[in-house]
Design a protein around this motif. Structure first.
Motif, PDB file in Angstrom:
ATOM      1  N   VAL A 175       0.874  -1.175   0.000  1.00 13.24           N
ATOM      2  CA  VAL A 175       0.000   0.000   0.000  1.00 13.24           C
ATOM      3  C   VAL A 175       0.910   1.225   0.000  1.00 13.24           C
ATOM      4  CG1 VAL A 175      -1.957  -1.089   1.201  1.00 13.24           C
ATOM      5  CG2 VAL A 175      -0.250   0.143   2.521  1.00 13.24           C
ATOM      6  N   THR A 176       0.403   2.303  -0.524  1.00  9.73           N
ATOM      7  CA  THR A 176       1.192   3.534  -0.564  1.00  9.73           C
ATOM      8  C   THR A 176       1.189   4.199   0.810  1.00  9.73           C
ATOM      9  OG1 THR A 176      -0.690   4.930  -1.155  1.00  9.73           O
ATOM     10  CG2 THR A 176       0.558   3.915  -2.992  1.00  9.73           C
ATOM     11  N   GLU A 177       2.142   5.063   1.023  1.00 10.28           N
ATOM     12  CA  GLU A 177       2.191   5.850   2.260  1.00 10.28           C
ATOM     13  C   GLU A 177       0.919   6.680   2.400  1.00 10.28           C
ATOM     14  OE1 GLU A 177       3.128   7.586   5.783  1.00 10.28           O
ATOM     15  OE2 GLU A 177       4.254   5.954   4.860  1.00 10.28           O
ATOM     16  N   GLU A 178       0.444   7.233   1.286  1.00  7.06           N
ATOM     17  CA  GLU A 178      -0.774   8.055   1.317  1.00  7.06           C
ATOM     18  C   GLU A 178      -1.996   7.229   1.717  1.00  7.06           C
ATOM     19  OE1 GLU A 178       1.336   7.930  -1.454  1.00  7.06           O
ATOM     20  OE2 GLU A 178       2.398   9.756  -0.866  1.00  7.06           O
ATOM     21  N   MET A 179      -2.102   6.018   1.175  1.00  2.00           N
ATOM     22  CA  MET A 179      -3.232   5.153   1.510  1.00  2.00           C
ATOM     23  C   MET A 179      -3.171   4.767   2.983  1.00  2.00           C
ATOM     24  SD  MET A 179      -4.374   1.515  -0.170  1.00  2.00           S
ATOM     25  CE  MET A 179      -4.595   2.242  -1.785  1.00  2.00           C
ATOM     26  N   LYS A 180      -1.982   4.383   3.440  1.00  4.41           N
ATOM     27  CA  LYS A 180      -1.814   4.028   4.852  1.00  4.41           C
ATOM     28  C   LYS A 180      -2.199   5.206   5.735  1.00  4.41           C
ATOM     29  CE  LYS A 180       1.666   4.676   7.376  1.00  4.41           C
ATOM     30  NZ  LYS A 180       2.970   4.885   7.934  1.00  4.41           N
ATOM     31  N   GLN A 181      -1.696   6.385   5.417  1.00  5.93           N
ATOM     32  CA  GLN A 181      -1.952   7.559   6.252  1.00  5.93           C
ATOM     33  C   GLN A 181      -3.428   7.939   6.256  1.00  5.93           C
ATOM     34  OE1 GLN A 181       0.611   8.673   8.237  1.00  5.93           O
ATOM     35  NE2 GLN A 181      -1.158   9.561   9.247  1.00  5.93           N
ATOM     36  N   SER A 182      -4.076   7.816   5.129  1.00  8.61           N
ATOM     37  CA  SER A 182      -5.500   8.123   5.049  1.00  8.61           C
ATOM     38  C   SER A 182      -6.312   7.225   5.988  1.00  8.61           C
ATOM     39  CB  SER A 182      -5.988   7.967   3.608  1.00  8.61           C
ATOM     40  OG  SER A 182      -7.385   8.090   3.546  1.00  8.61           O
ATOM     41  N   ILE A 183      -6.018   5.946   5.956  1.00  8.20           N
ATOM     42  CA  ILE A 183      -6.754   5.012   6.826  1.00  8.20           C
ATOM     43  C   ILE A 183      -6.320   5.192   8.276  1.00  8.20           C
ATOM     44  CG2 ILE A 183      -7.274   2.585   7.303  1.00  8.20           C
ATOM     45  CD1 ILE A 183      -6.959   2.093   4.259  1.00  8.20           C
ATOM     46  N   PHE A 184      -5.020   5.446   8.499  1.00  5.65           N
ATOM     47  CA  PHE A 184      -4.532   5.755   9.848  1.00  5.65           C
ATOM     48  C   PHE A 184      -5.337   6.882  10.465  1.00  5.65           C
ATOM     49  CE2 PHE A 184      -0.078   4.647  11.447  1.00  5.65           C
ATOM     50  CZ  PHE A 184      -0.179   3.337  11.053  1.00  5.65           C
ATOM     51  N   ASN A 185      -5.527   7.959   9.714  1.00  2.90           N
ATOM     52  CA  ASN A 185      -6.265   9.112  10.221  1.00  2.90           C
ATOM     53  C   ASN A 185      -7.679   8.717  10.625  1.00  2.90           C
ATOM     54  OD1 ASN A 185      -4.019  10.692   9.718  1.00  2.90           O
ATOM     55  ND2 ASN A 185      -4.811  11.537   7.805  1.00  2.90           N
ATOM     56  N   ARG A 186      -8.312   7.895   9.812  1.00  4.71           N
ATOM     57  CA  ARG A 186      -9.682   7.455  10.118  1.00  4.71           C
ATOM     58  C   ARG A 186      -9.704   6.530  11.337  1.00  4.71           C
ATOM     59  NH1 ARG A 186     -11.196   5.280   4.474  1.00  4.71           N
ATOM     60  NH2 ARG A 186     -13.212   4.785   5.390  1.00  4.71           N
ATOM     61  N   LEU A 187      -8.703   5.639  11.438  1.00  5.52           N
ATOM     62  CA  LEU A 187      -8.622   4.746  12.594  1.00  5.52           C
ATOM     63  C   LEU A 187      -8.379   5.536  13.881  1.00  5.52           C
ATOM     64  CD1 LEU A 187      -6.481   1.868  11.054  1.00  5.52           C
ATOM     65  CD2 LEU A 187      -8.834   1.641  11.908  1.00  5.52           C
ATOM     66  N   GLU A 188      -7.516   6.531  13.802  1.00  3.32           N
ATOM     67  CA  GLU A 188      -7.216   7.347  14.976  1.00  3.32           C
ATOM     68  C   GLU A 188      -8.449   8.147  15.402  1.00  3.32           C
ATOM     69  OE1 GLU A 188      -6.159  10.539  17.480  1.00  3.32           O
ATOM     70  OE2 GLU A 188      -6.709  10.905  15.403  1.00  3.32           O
ATOM     71  N   GLU A 189      -9.157   8.696  14.421  1.00  6.26           N
ATOM     72  CA  GLU A 189     -10.393   9.419  14.722  1.00  6.26           C
ATOM     73  C   GLU A 189     -11.422   8.488  15.356  1.00  6.26           C
ATOM     74  OE1 GLU A 189     -14.037  11.778  12.445  1.00  6.26           O
ATOM     75  OE2 GLU A 189     -12.676  10.519  11.289  1.00  6.26           O
ATOM     76  N   LEU A 190     -11.570   7.302  14.809  1.00  2.90           N
ATOM     77  CA  LEU A 190     -12.526   6.338  15.359  1.00  2.90           C
ATOM     78  C   LEU A 190     -12.138   5.950  16.775  1.00  2.90           C
ATOM     79  CD1 LEU A 190     -14.961   4.479  15.200  1.00  2.90           C
ATOM     80  CD2 LEU A 190     -13.502   2.796  14.032  1.00  2.90           C
ATOM     81  N   SER A 191     -10.871   5.717  17.004  1.00  2.00           N
ATOM     82  CA  SER A 191     -10.411   5.352  18.340  1.00  2.00           C
ATOM     83  C   SER A 191     -10.766   6.440  19.354  1.00  2.00           C
ATOM     84  CB  SER A 191      -8.894   5.115  18.303  1.00  2.00           C
ATOM     85  OG  SER A 191      -8.433   4.745  19.565  1.00  2.00           O
TER      86      SER A 191
END
Length: 123
Positions: free
Chosen positions: A93-109
């Motif tokens: 996965v690209t860094e951008e894809m990882k970071q995009s989902i990271f942001n959503r996971l962090e927000e959800l957490s």
């Protein structure tokens, strides 16, 4: 005709978790095309665990039990983040894809933690 709903379907944290799960399933589907079946299986399981635990916990008889299921959901967010790190390090996965989902996971957490606090206040 009466349309019935489960309690969890109205929870914002469940709705977000389903959206994240869809994104993770898309990545898992791509992993399978590359014959990376174990990565795909692990990512799907962790992604489903977030929404599954929110849904299951919403049917709990007590707030304490629901709180614990929310802990499991939050831990699954971290598991998904870890898998994404590995996938990005392996150039799946690209860094951008990882970071995009990271942001959503962090927000959800964060939202899960805030929801847990609201459960404590209602106790």
């Amino acid at each position: 005709m009466l349309i019935r709903k489960f309690r969890f379907e109205d929870l914002e944290i469940w709705k977000i978790s389903i959206e994240i799960g869809d994104s993770l399933f898309d990545i898992a589907d791509a992993m399978e095309l590359r014959k990376l079946y174990r990565f795909a299986e692990q990512l799907r399981g962790a992604g489903m665990s977030i929404s599954n635990n929110i849904a299951e916990g919403s049917g709990s008889a007590s707030k304490k039990e629901f709180y614990q299921f929310l802990n499991y959901a939050k831990r699954s967010c971290y598991e998904c983040a870890n898998i994404l790190i590995l996938l990005q390090r392996r150039n799946h996965v690209t860094e951008e894809m990882k970071q995009s989902i990271f942001n959503r996971l962090e927000e959800l957490s964060r939202k899960i933690t805030n929801f847990q606090k609201s459960l404590e206040q209602r106790a």
